[in-house]
Design a protein around this motif. Structure first.
Motif, PDB file in Angstrom:
ATOM      1  N   UNK A 137      15.335  63.658 -30.858  1.00 33.89           N
ATOM      2  CA  UNK A 137      16.113  63.089 -31.949  1.00 33.89           C
ATOM      3  C   UNK A 137      17.332  62.339 -31.424  1.00 33.89           C
ATOM      4  N   UNK A 138      17.979  62.886 -30.387  1.00 33.96           N
ATOM      5  CA  UNK A 138      19.169  62.241 -29.818  1.00 33.96           C
ATOM      6  C   UNK A 138      18.789  60.898 -29.203  1.00 33.96           C
ATOM      7  N   UNK A 139      17.702  60.874 -28.458  1.00 34.33           N
ATOM      8  CA  UNK A 139      17.241  59.621 -27.865  1.00 34.33           C
ATOM      9  C   UNK A 139      16.906  58.600 -28.941  1.00 34.33           C
ATOM     10  N   UNK A 140      16.275  59.048 -30.006  1.00 34.85           N
ATOM     11  CA  UNK A 140      15.907  58.156 -31.099  1.00 34.85           C
ATOM     12  C   UNK A 140      17.143  57.541 -31.758  1.00 34.85           C
ATOM     13  N   UNK A 141      18.163  58.346 -31.991  1.00 39.03           N
ATOM     14  CA  UNK A 141      19.400  57.840 -32.601  1.00 39.03           C
ATOM     15  C   UNK A 141      20.077  56.838 -31.674  1.00 39.03           C
ATOM     16  N   UNK A 142      20.140  57.141 -30.398  1.00 43.27           N
ATOM     17  CA  UNK A 142      20.768  56.234 -29.437  1.00 43.27           C
ATOM     18  C   UNK A 142      19.993  54.923 -29.353  1.00 43.27           C
ATOM     19  N   UNK A 143      18.683  55.000 -29.306  1.00 44.91           N
ATOM     20  CA  UNK A 143      17.854  53.796 -29.195  1.00 44.91           C
ATOM     21  C   UNK A 143      17.981  52.936 -30.453  1.00 44.91           C
ATOM     22  N   UNK A 144      17.935  53.547 -31.619  1.00 51.51           N
ATOM     23  CA  UNK A 144      18.075  52.785 -32.870  1.00 51.51           C
ATOM     24  C   UNK A 144      19.457  52.137 -32.931  1.00 51.51           C
ATOM     25  N   UNK A 145      20.481  52.863 -32.535  1.00 53.57           N
ATOM     26  CA  UNK A 145      21.818  52.277 -32.482  1.00 53.57           C
ATOM     27  C   UNK A 145      21.905  51.130 -31.501  1.00 53.57           C
ATOM     28  N   UNK A 146      21.277  51.284 -30.353  1.00 49.16           N
ATOM     29  CA  UNK A 146      21.274  50.244 -29.328  1.00 49.16           C
ATOM     30  C   UNK A 146      20.543  48.990 -29.799  1.00 49.16           C
ATOM     31  N   UNK A 147      19.486  49.180 -30.561  1.00 49.44           N
ATOM     32  CA  UNK A 147      18.689  48.044 -31.024  1.00 49.44           C
ATOM     33  C   UNK A 147      19.423  47.254 -32.107  1.00 49.44           C
ATOM     34  N   UNK A 148      20.023  47.943 -33.066  1.00 54.11           N
ATOM     35  CA  UNK A 148      20.571  47.257 -34.230  1.00 54.11           C
ATOM     36  C   UNK A 148      22.053  46.906 -34.113  1.00 54.11           C
ATOM     37  N   UNK A 149      22.757  47.443 -33.139  1.00 54.79           N
ATOM     38  CA  UNK A 149      24.170  47.106 -32.970  1.00 54.79           C
ATOM     39  C   UNK A 149      24.390  45.626 -32.658  1.00 54.79           C
ATOM     40  N   UNK A 150      23.625  44.989 -31.764  1.00 56.38           N
ATOM     41  CA  UNK A 150      23.867  43.553 -31.524  1.00 56.38           C
ATOM     42  C   UNK A 150      23.649  42.683 -32.763  1.00 56.38           C
TER      43      UNK A 150
END
Length: 157
Positions: free
Chosen positions: A21-34
């Motif tokens: 779950x932590x990896x998923x949250x970080x990855x989703x944040x990384x994808x949509x932040x830019x």
């Protein structure tokens, strides 16, 4: 980064870092932040040469005051709308990753995992076991988009 499909980028990161779950949250944040940052930058660039900001600088307001008191209230509606639209995309991305087996792992409940688990019984005539989780995902995204439209109408007036 912006040219690649979000599911493929998320898939690559989750394969490299392991599904959690932590990896998923970080990855989703990384994808949509830019994507959100690009919208914020465009909104700020549109505002920065307006007369009210020149007046605020002439009065002697500092950079932080100009940024948070003058610019932020004027770009906040665009930022909120962009954030909530990207939230709908993030829901679809998480559901897609869970459907493929790389999102939220069982026994944690997830609509994407429910669709994947019941997809095999679709041909046997048990369509509702796949349809209802899919409708739940679609309903959540439609509700987010309706809230976004309402926020946009309120901030426009």
């Amino acid at each position: 980064m912006l040219a690649l499909p979000s599911v493929i980028v998320a898939f690559l990161f989750i394969v490299a870092l392991g599904p959690s779950e932590v990896t998923l949250v970080i990855v989703i944040g990384f994808i949509f932040t830019p994507l959100i940052a690009r919208t914020v930058r465009a909104a700020v660039l549109a505002e920065r040469h307006l007369d009210y900001l020149s007046a605020a600088r002439l009065v002697g307001e500092g950079s932080w005051t100009v940024m948070f008191v003058e610019i932020l209230p004027n770009v906040l509606p665009a930022v909120l709308v962009e954030f909530s639209v990207r939230l709908g995309y993030a829901v679809f991305t998480v559901a897609t990753l869970s459907f493929l087996g790389f999102g939220i792992q069982p026994p944690t409940p997830d609509w994407g995992s429910d669709i994947a688990a019941n997809y095999g019984v679709l041909a046997a005539g048990y369509w509702w076991e796949t349809l209802f989780p899919a409708l739940a995902i679609a309903s959540l995204v439609v509700a987010i988009n309706l809230i976004t439209d309402s926020m946009e109408q309120v901030t426009a007036s």
